[in-house]
Design a protein around this motif. Structure first.
Motif, PDB file in Angstrom:
ATOM      1  N   ALA A 177       0.987  -1.265   0.030  1.00  0.00           N
ATOM      2  CA  ALA A 177       0.012   0.115   0.053  1.00  0.00           C
ATOM      3  C   ALA A 177       0.878   1.401  -0.084  1.00  0.00           C
ATOM      4  N   SER A 178       1.876   1.365   0.859  1.00  0.00           N
ATOM      5  CA  SER A 178       2.840   2.544   0.775  1.00  0.00           C
ATOM      6  C   SER A 178       3.656   2.715  -0.281  1.00  0.00           C
ATOM      7  N   ILE A 179       3.922   1.604  -1.214  1.00  0.00           N
ATOM      8  CA  ILE A 179       4.586   1.841  -2.382  1.00  0.00           C
ATOM      9  C   ILE A 179       3.764   2.294  -3.421  1.00  0.00           C
ATOM     10  N   ASP A 180       2.772   1.719  -3.453  1.00  0.00           N
ATOM     11  CA  ASP A 180       1.715   1.983  -4.578  1.00  0.00           C
ATOM     12  C   ASP A 180       1.427   3.180  -4.299  1.00  0.00           C
ATOM     13  N   ARG A 181       1.318   3.888  -3.228  1.00  0.00           N
ATOM     14  CA  ARG A 181       0.786   5.364  -3.122  1.00  0.00           C
ATOM     15  C   ARG A 181       1.929   6.404  -3.285  1.00  0.00           C
ATOM     16  N   ILE A 182       3.166   5.827  -3.699  1.00  0.00           N
ATOM     17  CA  ILE A 182       4.212   6.789  -4.056  1.00  0.00           C
ATOM     18  C   ILE A 182       3.990   7.375  -5.580  1.00  0.00           C
ATOM     19  N   ASP A 183       4.020   8.681  -5.452  1.00  0.00           N
ATOM     20  CA  ASP A 183       3.957   9.419  -6.881  1.00  0.00           C
ATOM     21  C   ASP A 183       4.995   8.948  -7.606  1.00  0.00           C
ATOM     22  N   PRO A 184       4.909   8.097  -8.950  1.00  0.00           N
ATOM     23  CA  PRO A 184       6.129   7.662  -9.541  1.00  0.00           C
ATOM     24  C   PRO A 184       6.942   8.761 -10.190  1.00  0.00           C
ATOM     25  N   ARG A 185       6.484  10.030  -9.897  1.00  0.00           N
ATOM     26  CA  ARG A 185       7.294  11.271 -10.529  1.00  0.00           C
ATOM     27  C   ARG A 185       8.405  11.373  -9.259  1.00  0.00           C
ATOM     28  N   LEU A 186       7.920  11.092  -8.338  1.00  0.00           N
ATOM     29  CA  LEU A 186       9.105  11.691  -7.220  1.00  0.00           C
ATOM     30  C   LEU A 186      10.362  10.439  -7.386  1.00  0.00           C
ATOM     31  N   ILE A 187      10.212   9.368  -7.909  1.00  0.00           N
ATOM     32  CA  ILE A 187      11.102   8.371  -8.002  1.00  0.00           C
ATOM     33  C   ILE A 187      12.033   8.969  -9.540  1.00  0.00           C
ATOM     34  N   GLU A 188      11.057   9.568 -10.442  1.00  0.00           N
ATOM     35  CA  GLU A 188      11.671   9.715 -11.752  1.00  0.00           C
ATOM     36  C   GLU A 188      12.695  10.995 -11.261  1.00  0.00           C
ATOM     37  N   ALA A 189      12.147  11.922 -10.428  1.00  0.00           N
ATOM     38  CA  ALA A 189      12.890  12.976 -10.138  1.00  0.00           C
ATOM     39  C   ALA A 189      14.190  12.625  -9.520  1.00  0.00           C
ATOM     40  N   GLY A 190      14.006  11.571  -8.553  1.00  0.00           N
ATOM     41  CA  GLY A 190      15.293  11.203  -8.099  1.00  0.00           C
ATOM     42  C   GLY A 190      16.411  10.943  -8.957  1.00  0.00           C
ATOM     43  N   LYS A 191      16.132  10.282 -10.103  1.00  0.00           N
ATOM     44  CA  LYS A 191      16.820   9.715 -11.171  1.00  0.00           C
ATOM     45  C   LYS A 191      17.201  11.043 -11.924  1.00  0.00           C
ATOM     46  N   ASP A 192      16.437  11.948 -12.078  1.00  0.00           N
ATOM     47  CA  ASP A 192      16.647  13.084 -12.830  1.00  0.00           C
ATOM     48  C   ASP A 192      17.728  13.936 -12.206  1.00  0.00           C
ATOM     49  N   LEU A 193      17.848  13.864 -10.890  1.00  0.00           N
ATOM     50  CA  LEU A 193      18.819  14.571 -10.103  1.00  0.00           C
ATOM     51  C   LEU A 193      20.001  13.612  -9.960  1.00  0.00           C
ATOM     52  N   TYR A 194      20.126  12.841 -11.081  1.00  0.00           N
ATOM     53  CA  TYR A 194      21.499  12.008 -11.163  1.00  0.00           C
ATOM     54  C   TYR A 194      21.645  10.934  -9.813  1.00  0.00           C
ATOM     55  N   GLY A 195      20.453  10.658  -9.293  1.00  0.00           N
ATOM     56  CA  GLY A 195      20.772   9.592  -8.125  1.00  0.00           C
ATOM     57  C   GLY A 195      20.745   8.325  -8.866  1.00  0.00           C
ATOM     58  N   THR A 196      21.768   7.378  -8.246  1.00  0.00           N
ATOM     59  CA  THR A 196      21.736   6.024  -8.657  1.00  0.00           C
ATOM     60  C   THR A 196      20.457   5.482  -8.417  1.00  0.00           C
ATOM     61  N   ALA A 197      20.164   4.207  -9.099  1.00  0.00           N
ATOM     62  CA  ALA A 197      19.096   3.441  -8.384  1.00  0.00           C
ATOM     63  C   ALA A 197      19.150   3.151  -6.931  1.00  0.00           C
ATOM     64  N   ALA A 198      20.166   2.766  -6.368  1.00  0.00           N
ATOM     65  CA  ALA A 198      20.486   2.745  -4.878  1.00  0.00           C
ATOM     66  C   ALA A 198      20.077   3.847  -4.164  1.00  0.00           C
ATOM     67  N   ALA A 199      20.821   5.126  -4.531  1.00  0.00           N
ATOM     68  CA  ALA A 199      20.513   6.263  -3.974  1.00  0.00           C
ATOM     69  C   ALA A 199      19.082   6.614  -4.025  1.00  0.00           C
ATOM     70  N   THR A 200      18.420   6.547  -5.085  1.00  0.00           N
ATOM     71  CA  THR A 200      17.023   6.922  -5.466  1.00  0.00           C
ATOM     72  C   THR A 200      16.255   6.256  -4.254  1.00  0.00           C
ATOM     73  N   PHE A 201      16.690   4.722  -4.219  1.00  0.00           N
ATOM     74  CA  PHE A 201      16.037   3.947  -3.256  1.00  0.00           C
ATOM     75  C   PHE A 201      15.921   4.546  -1.872  1.00  0.00           C
ATOM     76  N   ARG A 202      17.154   4.668  -1.618  1.00  0.00           N
ATOM     77  CA  ARG A 202      17.505   4.999  -0.027  1.00  0.00           C
ATOM     78  C   ARG A 202      17.024   6.483   0.433  1.00  0.00           C
ATOM     79  N   HIS A 203      17.232   7.334  -0.560  1.00  0.00           N
ATOM     80  CA  HIS A 203      16.550   8.722   0.015  1.00  0.00           C
ATOM     81  C   HIS A 203      15.141   8.797  -0.504  1.00  0.00           C
ATOM     82  N   VAL A 204      14.370   8.186  -1.579  1.00  0.00           N
ATOM     83  CA  VAL A 204      13.251   8.625  -1.920  1.00  0.00           C
ATOM     84  C   VAL A 204      12.207   7.519  -1.440  1.00  0.00           C
TER      85      VAL A 204
END
Lengths: 291, 378
Positions: A177-204
């Motif tokens: 439920a908590s993952i489903d609720r995440i706005d996917p754009r936030l994860i995209e934003a993390g990647k856009d800001l040059y976050g690695t997959a691991a960093a995006t996962f950890r910080h977003v």
């Protein structure tokens, strides 16, 4: 003013429910804990007369002298804790995959998660015994690899696995439920800001799913802590949990007062977990509010 | 036997207990005022007639698992047009807890003699209507006035048993003779002990030639310590000796005589299953059939007891459960059972030769139960 009273009525069903099915039974349990039993172990003098004067506090005093319940309590912490961590390790990837990549199969996959619960618990446990027995499939497979056989049933490991299995869906569902609720754009934003997959996962992703993780952990740990069926069915001689001790007071020994005392003893222990959960979720809610 | 409650059962019993927990606590609380232990009712005259208080065509039976021939139950259902609802217990303590707390009603129960004694003294068994049980005439003379139920007013003897060691010959050989074999390092991880305070603590009493029917705190503490030291060898404490021995995970199991016969009937290699009553002595006892006080179907229950005591039915039952029933007409049945071994036979002579513990008062039982809880908690 009127309006508030209207909403207040909404609390009524829940309030009555708690009163009838929680507070009153707890009062009876307390009454039993300061009562005595007859020759057959049936509770008598449940409330003493009057309630406190003449009550049998020796049932409560006994718990202070009883050092034999320490091990079962520690075992309960260890088994419930281990199974909660194991459950989390299994559930997170599953929930993540379903929520992010489930697509039109989401509903079906979620049904599959709870599907085992449509089968009687006993039948499932017997299946475990067959799978894990000394001549079972797992040892058969190990044998092909030149290993074993290992004794997998009737020991603590089996209890941890059984607990994990029993409560896994209660970890998967809140995390899902908590993952489903995440706005996917936030994860995209993390990647856009040059976050690695691991960093995006950890910080977003991880911070945003923290509440689901916490809820899942509580839903696994609390019932796991009080469980006795799993230890009884899959366990051996050295796996007695506090739930087994309490169960034995009622159905094994006719020691209802002491069983009632032990029941009360667990409440503060489990309250610690619950309060920690409530505080951390309140803190998280404030953070979200600020953001 | 009997005592072979399966794991299935324990869950059912426990869940029932858990689910009904709050409710029965409540009931117990409400009823505590009126639940005065009845005065000694041992001298009660048999009731003149009996009726079914509830007319729903059911009979509620409460027994050990695997302790009745299921074909007989079906036959009774057909002959009397009733539905037999079966429930199982895994020990006397659980049975008494369930019939006394009122969550669930039962008609026929199968208490071990000393529990029958306690139930009779507390007025929790119905006096039987002898007219409805004409087959009482097959009760042997020595059981017509047993100490646990003077005059056999409340109970009819069911079957007799001994406790001993069940073992697999292909794994451990055929030379087990002593309770010491339950402490043999060779059987580490393959050993099952009965989850029963009296039986398990009793083993150490027999080994030391102490009276296992007497409550001696020093002996019980020593027994507890010996069992705690034995724990690393033990795979499980369980009354499901039948299920455990048929699974193959156990080679040696503390268990009951007739269960050996039932195990033989369940495994592919019956010749490998053996049973021995150790040379140091052991327990023996009688199980009974009785009717719970306030049973909703007393008349049907009496018909059921009568049915089970019919010689042909008793015979069919022995052939399934592997325990001799106490019935004058079936004394020669057990020795003729195909596959049963001489060691599994029980005769009334065994009741004299082995230890039949007296009914222990609650304070003495608590000493035993506490020691057993300490073994399990450790």
């Amino acid at each position: 003013m009127r309006r508030q009273r209207f909403w207040g009525l909404f609390l009524l069903p829940g309030g009555i429910w708690l009163l009838v099915f929680f507070l009153l039974p707890m009062a009876v349990v307390f009454g039993v804990s300061v009562g005595t039993v007859d020759e057959l172990g049936r509770p008598l003098e449940v409330f003493g007369v009057p309630p406190i004067v003449g009550a049998h506090w020796e049932n409560w005093e006994r718990v202070l002298d009883d050092d034999t319940i320490l091990r079962p309590i520690l075992r309960s912490f260890a088994y419930a804790g281990a199974s909660t961590l194991l459950s989390l390790a299994i559930a997170y990837p599953v929930a993540y995959t379903i929520a992010r990549y489930g697509g039109r199969w989401k509903a079906l996959l979620l049904i599959l998660v709870i599907l085992p619960f449509w089968v009687n618990y006993l039948v499932r446990t017997y299946a475990w015994l067959v799978l894990l027995g000394d001549d079972g499939f797992v040892n058969g497979a190990l044998d092909l690899a030149g290993l074993g056989p290992y004794q997998l049933t009737n020991r603590g490991l089996a209890v941890v696995m059984g607990l994990t299995y029993s409560f896994l869906p209660f970890m998967i569902l809140p995390i899902y439920a908590s993952i489903d609720r995440i706005d996917p754009r936030l994860i995209e934003a993390g990647k856009d800001l040059y976050g690695t997959a691991a960093a995006t996962f950890r910080h977003v992703t991880l911070p945003l799913t923290q509440q689901g993780i916490l809820a899942g952990c509580v839903l696994n740990f609390l019932p796991g802590f009080g469980d006795f069926i799993t230890a009884d069915l899959l366990g051996g001689p050295g796996v007695f949990m506090i739930g087994n001790v309490i169960q034995l007071q009622f159905l094994g020994e006719g020691e209802w007062p002491y069983g009632a005392v032990l029941t009360f003893m667990l409440i503060p222990l489990l309250m610690v977990v619950m309060v920690w959960y409530l505080r951390s979720s309140a803190r998280a809610a404030r953070q979200v509010g600020r953001a | 036997m009997t005592r072979s409650q399966t794991r299935a059962q324990s869950r059912r019993t426990f869940l029932g207990g858990a689910g009904a927990g709050a409710a029965s606590l409540w009931l117990a609380a409400c009823g505590s005022g009126s639940d005065e232990p009845a005065a000694q009712s041992t001298a009660a005259e048999p009731a003149a007639k009996s009726v079914n208080a509830v007319d729903d065509g059911k009979l509620l039976v409460f027994n050990w698992q695997d302790y009745i021939n299921p074909e007989l139950v079906k036959q009774f259902e057909k002959e009397h047009g009733v539905e037999v609802v079966y429930d199982f217990f895994d020990g006397m303590e659980a049975m008494i807890a369930k019939i006394t707390t009122g969550g669930q009603k039962y008609d026929v129960v199968f208490p071990v003699y000393d529990s029958a004694d306690r139930l009779v003294k507390q007025g929790l068994l119905e006096p039987l209507t002898f007219d409805n049980i004409p087959n009482r005439k097959y009760i042997p003379a020595e059981f017509q006035d047993p100490s646990y139920d003077p005059g056999s007013v409340h109970t009819v003897p069911y079957a007799i048993w001994t406790s001993g060691i069940l073992f697999r010959r292909d794994r451990v050989g055929d030379d087990l003779t002593s309770w010491n074999d339950l402490f043999d390092e060779r059987f580490r991880g393959k050993l099952g002990m009965l989850d029963n305070w009296q039986e398990s603590l009793g083993v150490v009493h027999f080994l030391n030639d102490w009276d296992a029917g007497a409550t001696d705190e020093a002996h019980i503490k020593a027994a507890r310590d010996k069992l705690i030291a034995q724990k690393p060898l033990v795979r499980d404490y369980s009354v499901d000796d039948i299920g455990n021995m048929t699974s193959g995970d156990f080679w040696v199991h503390h268990g009951w005589s007739g269960d050996g016969y039932q195990i033989k009937n369940k495994v592919k290699d019956p010749e490998n299953i053996g049973y021995v009553v150790p040379k140091e002595g052991s327990f023996a006892g009688t199980d009974t059939m009785a009717i719970v006080k306030g049973a909703p179907h007393k008349k049907t229950a009496e018909e059921f007891i009568n049915f089970m005591y019919d010689p042909a039915n008793s015979k069919a039952n022995i052939e399934y459960i592997g325990y001799p029933m106490i019935n004058t007409e079936t004394q020669d049945v057990f020795p003729t059972l195909e596959g049963a071994e001489a060691s599994m036979a029980v005769t009334t002579a065994d009741l004299a030769r082995l230890t039949v513990p007296p009914t222990l008062p609650r304070e003495e039982r608590r000493v035993w139960l506490k020691a057993w809880a300490e073994v399990k908690n450790s």
